[in-house]
Write an enzyme that holds these catalytic residues in place. Sequence first.
Site, mmCIF file in Angstrom:
data_model
loop_
_atom_site.group_PDB
_atom_site.id
_atom_site.type_symbol
_atom_site.label_atom_id
_atom_site.label_comp_id
_atom_site.label_asym_id
_atom_site.label_seq_id
_atom_site.Cartn_x
_atom_site.Cartn_y
_atom_site.Cartn_z
ATOM 1 N N VAL A 201 0.839 -1.197 0.000
ATOM 2 C CA VAL A 201 0.000 0.000 0.000
ATOM 3 C C VAL A 201 0.879 1.254 0.000
ATOM 4 O O VAL A 201 0.581 2.238 -0.679
ATOM 5 C CB VAL A 201 -0.965 0.017 1.218
ATOM 6 C CG1 VAL A 201 -1.773 1.307 1.257
ATOM 7 C CG2 VAL A 201 -1.892 -1.192 1.176
ATOM 8 N N CYS A 202 1.982 1.206 0.731
ATOM 9 C CA CYS A 202 2.841 2.380 0.909
ATOM 10 C C CYS A 202 3.297 3.025 -0.404
ATOM 11 O O CYS A 202 3.172 4.247 -0.553
ATOM 12 C CB CYS A 202 4.045 2.034 1.778
ATOM 13 S SG CYS A 202 3.591 1.450 3.424
ATOM 14 N N PRO A 203 3.808 2.259 -1.377
ATOM 15 C CA PRO A 203 4.266 2.938 -2.597
ATOM 16 C C PRO A 203 3.131 3.598 -3.378
ATOM 17 O O PRO A 203 3.358 4.589 -4.081
ATOM 18 C CB PRO A 203 4.950 1.839 -3.404
ATOM 19 C CG PRO A 203 4.434 0.559 -2.862
ATOM 20 C CD PRO A 203 4.094 0.825 -1.418
#
Length: 181
Positions: free
Chosen positions: A54-56
């Site tokens: 999810v972070c990128p």
Amino acid sequence: MMSRILGVSEQFPKFSIPAVVSLEHGKEFAEISNETMKGRWSVFFFWPMDFTFVCPTEIAEFNKFYKQFLDRDTDLYGVSTDTKYVHLAWRQHHEDLKNLQFPMLADNTKNLSEELGILHPTDKVPFRATYIVDPEGVVRWVSVNDLSVGRNVKEVLRTLDALQTDELCPCNWEKGQATIK
């Protein structure tokens, strides 16, 4: 037991943190501190950890809107508790992160995340917290999502616009609409 999350109207904590600012050899790292943000609006967004899924998507979305933050005289800072070396490796190997225009702060001591009260109680990584900080270093908006839920960058911009009017903004207000007199 989780500590209290730093909230609106409180002073953003003092900090000095290494950051990845470039992929150019010899110019990869810089120190970012309260002095860096002094006198400017700032948005800090935290993610749990590098090399995840999810972070990128969030980091790339903030980068996509980077110019819109600059147009609002606002500096953007991405933060996780990974080291600057992990940030650099991730940027070098993830296509969506190679051309980031904002610093990736490495809060590997977890000091800033702890002072903000945003560390997950068992995983000890930051929640997906976003802070809008005014030019005097005062927190004007906080949003915190659970680890599994990405945030909405357009909502961060909308809220920043509303705060920068220094006027009363009704529900669902967007830049260009009338404020309440």
